[in-house]
Scaffold this active site. Sequence first.
Site, PDB file in Angstrom:
ATOM      1  CG  HIS A  64      11.198 -12.388  -0.900  1.00  0.00           C
ATOM      2  ND1 HIS A  64      12.442 -12.561  -1.445  1.00  0.00           N
ATOM      3  CD2 HIS A  64      11.377 -11.669   0.233  1.00  0.00           C
ATOM      4  CE1 HIS A  64      13.344 -11.957  -0.669  1.00  0.00           C
ATOM      5  NE2 HIS A  64      12.730 -11.435   0.360  1.00  0.00           N
ATOM      6  CD  GLN A 124       7.342 -10.794   2.351  1.00  0.00           C
ATOM      7  OE1 GLN A 124       8.548 -10.943   2.489  1.00  0.00           O
ATOM      8  NE2 GLN A 124       6.613 -10.073   3.168  1.00  0.00           N
ATOM      9  CG  PHE A 126      13.809  -2.180   5.295  1.00  0.00           C
ATOM     10  CD1 PHE A 126      14.891  -1.623   4.635  1.00  0.00           C
ATOM     11  CD2 PHE A 126      13.564  -3.544   5.127  1.00  0.00           C
ATOM     12  CE1 PHE A 126      15.707  -2.399   3.835  1.00  0.00           C
ATOM     13  CE2 PHE A 126      14.383  -4.326   4.333  1.00  0.00           C
ATOM     14  CZ  PHE A 126      15.450  -3.763   3.682  1.00  0.00           C
ATOM     15  CG  HIS A 134      10.629  -8.820  -2.640  1.00  0.00           C
ATOM     16  ND1 HIS A 134      10.853  -7.717  -3.414  1.00  0.00           N
ATOM     17  CD2 HIS A 134      11.298  -8.609  -1.480  1.00  0.00           C
ATOM     18  CE1 HIS A 134      11.643  -6.876  -2.742  1.00  0.00           C
ATOM     19  NE2 HIS A 134      11.916  -7.395  -1.564  1.00  0.00           N
ATOM     20  NE  ARG A 164      10.078  -7.139   1.737  1.00  0.00           N
ATOM     21  CZ  ARG A 164      11.114  -7.816   2.189  1.00  0.00           C
ATOM     22  NH1 ARG A 164      10.964  -9.075   2.542  1.00  0.00           N
ATOM     23  NH2 ARG A 164      12.289  -7.242   2.301  1.00  0.00           N
ATOM     24  CD  GLU A 182      10.883  -3.509   2.047  1.00  0.00           C
ATOM     25  OE1 GLU A 182      10.329  -4.563   1.662  1.00  0.00           O
ATOM     26  OE2 GLU A 182      10.706  -3.034   3.170  1.00  0.00           O
ATOM     27  CG  LEU A 215      15.698  -9.577  -3.286  1.00  0.00           C
ATOM     28  CD1 LEU A 215      14.194  -9.355  -3.251  1.00  0.00           C
ATOM     29  CD2 LEU A 215      16.195 -10.074  -1.938  1.00  0.00           C
ATOM     30  NE  ARG A 238      10.549 -12.343   5.680  1.00  0.00           N
ATOM     31  CZ  ARG A 238      11.402 -11.499   5.083  1.00  0.00           C
ATOM     32  NH1 ARG A 238      11.891 -10.474   5.744  1.00  0.00           N
ATOM     33  NH2 ARG A 238      11.743 -11.686   3.826  1.00  0.00           N
TER      34      ARG A 238
END
Lengths: 565, 244
Positions: free
Chosen positions: A341, A230, A117, A232, A276, A245, A242, A376
């Site tokens: 996001h 955040q 990730f 995304h 991100r 990721e 969404l 994050r």
Amino acid sequence: MRYYPVLVIGGGLAGLSAAIEASSQVEVALLSQVHPLRSHSQAAQGGINAALANVPAGRSDDWEKHAFDTVKGSDYLADQDAVEIMAQEAPEAVYRLERWGAAFSRSAAGTLDQRPFGGAGFPRTCYAADRTGHVLMHTLYEQALRHRITVRSDWMVVSILVEEGRCQGVVALDITTGKLDAFLAEAVILATGGAGRLYQRTTNALICTGQPTALAYRAGVPLKDMEFIQFHPTSLYGSNILISEGARGEGGYLLNRLGERFMERYAREAMELAPRDIVARSIQTEIDEGRGFEGEYVHLDLRHLGRERILERLPGIYDIASHFGGVDAAVAPIPVQPAQHYTMGGIDTNADGEAALMGLLAAGECACVSVHGANRLGGNSLLETVVFGHRAGRRAATLAQGRGVGARAHIREADALVADGEARLKAISGEGPKQFPQIREEMARAMTEQVGIFRTRRGLLEAQAKLQELRERFRASSLRHIGRRFNVELVRALELDGMLDLAEVVAAGALARAESRGGHYRLDHRERDDQRWLRHTLASYTPRGPRLRHSEVRLTRWQPEARVY
Amino acid sequence: MPIDMNEVTFKVFRFDPEKDKKPHWQRYRVALRPGLSVLEGLLDILDHQDGSLAFRFSCRGAVCGICAMYIAGTPRLACRTQVAELKREEITIAPLPGLPIIKDLVVDMKPFFAKYEQIRPYFLADAVPGEKESLQTPQQRRALAEYIDCFLCGLCHAACPVAATDRRYLGPAALVKAYRFIADSRDGHTDARLALALGEDGLWRCHTIFNCVEVCPRGVDPTHAIQEMKRLAVWRRLAGKTRP
């Protein structure tokens, strides 16, 4: 009037975790605006981080590396003691979920599989295909049934009862009947999620308004680091649903109109798996400089993974692209653009979820512990909900025990607060202009355009003026429909009231913070400024707007350094 | 539907038990735009035409299951239904059948969830201090992969003709959930779970009509799950393992 020792508001992963843990000691009730299984946690796709070292590429992973990646990802704004707790407790939290039946995807050896990730040094993200949130939500809701927790859906909290300097309960609207009622409790845990709907383009559910966070703010509780939002990198163009990721974790490419894998220019090493904030800004830069498609989006290309792998690892993404975007991801790239996001900031709490107001706790996205700091990492939000939800539940149960008469001494004040609420409902049922939907749309547009991915002093000042105008129009506005039974317009007006407060806090924090850090990027202050701004923003309500103070970031073992990927 | 059409009519079921003696239909004109879902159409009506319209919404991306309703004669999720794909000038929208109506398109889902709770849908294990995860091979996990996708929207229950006439029937959603645990190599309570699914109102009521399979927005096959449980039940009976 009703009484429960512990009252949890919100039925997502944090709320359910808190309720289950507290229920081992005291009676718990959970109020939720929707049935818990309709909570936004359900939408989480990619996974949950824990340094289990289960897969060959991750054998040398450990909790300290997880903590370091989180701190670096946060652009050094996270409180490192809280991050250490989260990373240390992560394996235990994931094992607990697995033993409760969570159907995680597996490695060939039968252990929990882990995928790479963004911003993580090792494959550390446990997952259930690309429906991790769904799987964990059902697991925890199942356990809530097993633990016989009282769940009341279609209840919306409208105020917090503060007496003797302590939270003694809440007043809530029974949406079904339109009646207000008081709930007294020794401890109230807010687990009500983020405020994505402040923005026009957001991956968040329609219910993610942050309204209960605003109630805490109005009750005098400081909000921390709200300017850190955040964005995304990859939401589906059009609906902004969404696109996980995980799609890049599985090997997806980002391509511009010229067919370039443009991340090479921005993060040569990490490429598409940079954190991100960096990927979102890179995509927006490509679009702004004319290398996007139709001036609006770039392509996320999964074709080289092959249909079989896409359907095995990313079935949800495949379905979303096909159903909401009309794209067969195995034969065509998916059009994506950045969208709001996650709300990194929130109610300022300690590592046991306690806010500045005694008896009020918060956990999950509505809280700011802070483990995400300025940005994050993917896979850390689900983790935060279960680790800190659990801790808040345990703490709340302890607070509730041995209080004697406690909150029940405040029945009269609770009734008075219900009467206040009734007066307020009457006030917005008057003859004013019917403008609530327009105000919400204008607020969301101003936030996306001027308090978005790229910010400037000028734009933020304009946004503040706009928000002030909207607040005045809000005060004058009325509902078109005044019936009380399941009045959706009323629910949305109450949400908007809170959202206008939060929008003000985000804009004020963003204007004051004259630096760029994580998700907060100022075109007129492009560098991180540790000298002046390695500190948290604390916003407190005043009738004239938020009052800002600052607090120190708690560093334990990692000194800030340049953040390069 | 003519190509140049830029508006459609939503014919919406209206009923406020507090003031209406009986339900009625109300028509709204909704402007079309590319990608418009039925849910977005309803939100347009709520925000710009009629603040009294009641319906439920949350994720708007077909992951939460809250907006199940009867659309153009079929149970569907409003958020997942594209207006253009219905190819109709007038779209009829009604609440899920067989459940108490709270207002307009909002029904009380409690009877539906009560059936789900009847099958005791939860693991009975807890984490063991000091121990890691329990093991499960990818192949074992594949056996339940489809069934964990159910998010309890209720569409299958609404589409089931048996559930429509027999209010006590557990129905496809609850039975899929029962099978999700039986199919899980980690559970180990197959006998007890089968016993709960078997009873008079249980899986033998299924007439394999397959409506549930057709309407599922998650690609789950409740009929298959039910047939698997029937097979298991028969073999256990023959082997003398359980008496229903």
